[in-house]
Design an enzyme around this catalytic site. Structure first.
Site, PDB file in Angstrom:
ATOM      1  CD1 TRP A  21       0.562   0.574   3.265  1.00  0.00           C
ATOM      2  CD2 TRP A  21      -0.097  -1.558   3.142  1.00  0.00           C
ATOM      3  NE1 TRP A  21       1.093  -0.076   4.348  1.00  0.00           N
ATOM      4  CE2 TRP A  21       0.696  -1.399   4.299  1.00  0.00           C
ATOM      5  CE3 TRP A  21      -0.622  -2.819   2.856  1.00  0.00           C
ATOM      6  CZ2 TRP A  21       0.987  -2.445   5.167  1.00  0.00           C
ATOM      7  CZ3 TRP A  21      -0.344  -3.866   3.715  1.00  0.00           C
ATOM      8  CH2 TRP A  21       0.447  -3.680   4.863  1.00  0.00           C
ATOM      9  NE  ARG A  22       5.805   2.620   3.657  1.00  0.00           N
ATOM     10  CZ  ARG A  22       6.521   2.246   4.714  1.00  0.00           C
ATOM     11  NH1 ARG A  22       7.732   1.755   4.558  1.00  0.00           N
ATOM     12  NH2 ARG A  22       5.994   2.338   5.922  1.00  0.00           N
ATOM     13  CD  GLU A  43      -2.277   3.870   8.607  1.00  0.00           C
ATOM     14  OE1 GLU A  43      -2.522   3.578   9.799  1.00  0.00           O
ATOM     15  OE2 GLU A  43      -1.124   3.945   8.162  1.00  0.00           O
ATOM     16  CD  GLN A  48      -5.839  -2.731  18.918  1.00  0.00           C
ATOM     17  OE1 GLN A  48      -5.239  -3.594  19.547  1.00  0.00           O
ATOM     18  NE2 GLN A  48      -5.876  -1.479  19.335  1.00  0.00           N
ATOM     19  CG  LEU A  86      -7.884  -8.760   8.730  1.00  0.00           C
ATOM     20  CD1 LEU A  86      -8.238  -7.600   7.817  1.00  0.00           C
ATOM     21  CD2 LEU A  86      -6.479  -8.571   9.288  1.00  0.00           C
ATOM     22  N   GLY A  87     -10.282  -9.927  12.731  1.00  0.00           N
ATOM     23  CA  GLY A  87     -10.702  -9.532  14.076  1.00  0.00           C
ATOM     24  C   GLY A  87     -11.223  -8.103  14.155  1.00  0.00           C
ATOM     25  CE1 TYR A  88      -9.475  -5.347  19.121  1.00  0.00           C
ATOM     26  CE2 TYR A  88      -8.147  -6.715  17.660  1.00  0.00           C
ATOM     27  CZ  TYR A  88      -8.377  -6.169  18.910  1.00  0.00           C
ATOM     28  OH  TYR A  88      -7.524  -6.430  19.941  1.00  0.00           O
ATOM     29  CE1 TYR A 126      -1.135   6.135  13.864  1.00  0.00           C
ATOM     30  CE2 TYR A 126      -2.873   4.698  13.034  1.00  0.00           C
ATOM     31  CZ  TYR A 126      -1.548   5.096  13.044  1.00  0.00           C
ATOM     32  OH  TYR A 126      -0.643   4.486  12.208  1.00  0.00           O
ATOM     33  CG  ASP A 144       2.569   3.260  15.053  1.00  0.00           C
ATOM     34  OD1 ASP A 144       3.592   3.783  15.566  1.00  0.00           O
ATOM     35  OD2 ASP A 144       2.632   2.439  14.108  1.00  0.00           O
ATOM     36  CB  CYS A 196      13.499   1.486  17.782  1.00  0.00           C
ATOM     37  SG  CYS A 196      13.506   2.127  19.470  1.00  0.00           S
TER      38      CYS A 196
END
Length: 356
Positions: A21-22, A43, A48, A86-88, A126, A144, A196
């Site tokens: 998607w970038r 997005e 999650q 995918l949930g939620y 967000y 995020d 990181c």
């Protein structure tokens, strides 16, 4: 703060992740611009959920509904079935509503401001900031989980999460440049995902190596500080997997409101995040020779669910609110219900619609 963004963007130009998607730095140099539909879709899916899990879903959605107008015109059940796993699931319902709103009220064009994006269904602070920055190069503050980790280490923020969020946001706003804010936001996410990292960060490779206060104190993994988590409660219930001799399974649709809203399921008892449901065969939707197939466990964000699974081979009969279905792999079944059905019928998702 300009040297921070300069160092990070220089690193990003060389080491950015290639994501479906970038629009990468090389593409931007050739004059390409991010597609707001692609940014929005990714997005919403990434909330999650991990990048690795989202890639296949994103590509499937885009192949099936190439434009926001296509998604707006799709049947809701088709969208829910494509989202299953995918949930939620409230995200999927809002995804459909948002597509309809953009198609109907905005002529298929996403608003290019933070306020305009936040007015759309399912888009919060967000997500609006991320779309505004990445799709439209608005200098919005995008934070995020990856960004939280980078910033708390960079400035050695001692306040634990979630209380530290305003401080993290303030520092991130100071770091965000007016030029290339979308690339900066994606660079911070990439830095947190690849360098990181929560454990064993590759500090020697980090563009912030010389400036990181946590590294200066030789303790990056200590950050971000977090409040102790409360124990996750366990809820119990039962699932009743009824199967006809020709291999059809009884399904019903859960209410639109609430957990797993609008998704398909075999009949279950009245468990919720706050209460147990019955677990015995006497709670079955109809009388039959129910046999206990075992128990499955599924972990939701705020609780763990344990379902006793019951199975019955039965002639088809009318059941209020129910339907007898084959081809289960095409249905809008969440992962927990797939587990329950597979516990009772191990090959249920390998069958084609007319197999037995």
């Amino acid at each position: 703060m300009d040297h921070f963004s300069h160092d990070l963007l220089t690193w990003y130009d060389r080491h950015h992740r290639d994501l479906p998607w970038r629009t990468g730095p090389g593409d931007r140099l050739k004059g390409q611009r991010a597609n707001p539909y692609h940014v929005w879709l990714s997005e919403i899916m990434l909330q999650q959920t991990t990048v690795q899990a989202v890639k296949a879903y994103y590509e499937k959605f885009l192949a099936r509904w190439p434009k926001v107008e296509d998604l707006a015109a799709a049947e809701t059940d088709e969208v829910m079935a494509a989202w299953a796993g995918l949930g939620y699931y409230a995200r999927a319902r809002n995804l459909k509503k948002c597509a309809e709103t953009v198609a109907r009220e905005h002529g298929g064009v996403f608003p290019d401001t933070l306020e305009g994006l936040k007015a759309l269904p399912g888009i919060g602070d967000y997500t609006a900031a991320a779309i505004a920055a990445i799709a439209f190069d608005r200098p919005e503050t995008v934070v995020d989980g990856n960004v939280e980790r980078v910033v708390t280490r960079l400035f050695a923020i001692e306040t634990p999460l979630p209380a530290a969020k305003p401080e993290i946001r303030s520092w991130t706003a100071k770091l965000t440049p007016r030029e290339r804010p979308g690339d900066f936001a994606q660079a911070m996410m990439d830095l947190g995902a690849t360098i990181c990292t929560p454990k064993r960060p590759a500090c020697a490779l980090c563009p912030f190596h010389a400036h990181c206060l946590a590294l200066a104190n030789d303790d990056p993994e200590r950050f971000p500080l977090k409040m102790p988590k409360a124990a996750r409660p366990v809820r119990r219930g039962a699932a009743f997997v009824a199967e006809t001799p020709d291999g059809r399974v009884l399904l019903r649709t859960r209410p639109e409101a609430g957990l797993l809203g609008g998704m398909a399921e075999p009949p279950t008892t009245g468990w919720t995040a706050r209460q147990d449901g019955e677990t015995g065969s006497d709670a079955a939707p109809f009388a039959a020779e129910w046999s206990h197939a075992g128990e499955i466990t599924h972990v939701f964000t705020h609780f763990e669910l344990r379902l006793s699974v019951w199975h019955a081979l039965t002639p088809e009969r009318p059941i209020e609110g129910g339907r007898w279905e084959s081809g289960l792999g095409e249905k809008a079944l969440p992962s927990v219900m797939k587990k329950a059905i597979s516990k009772a019928i191990p090959d249920a998702f390998k069958r084609r619609p007319h197999d037995r």
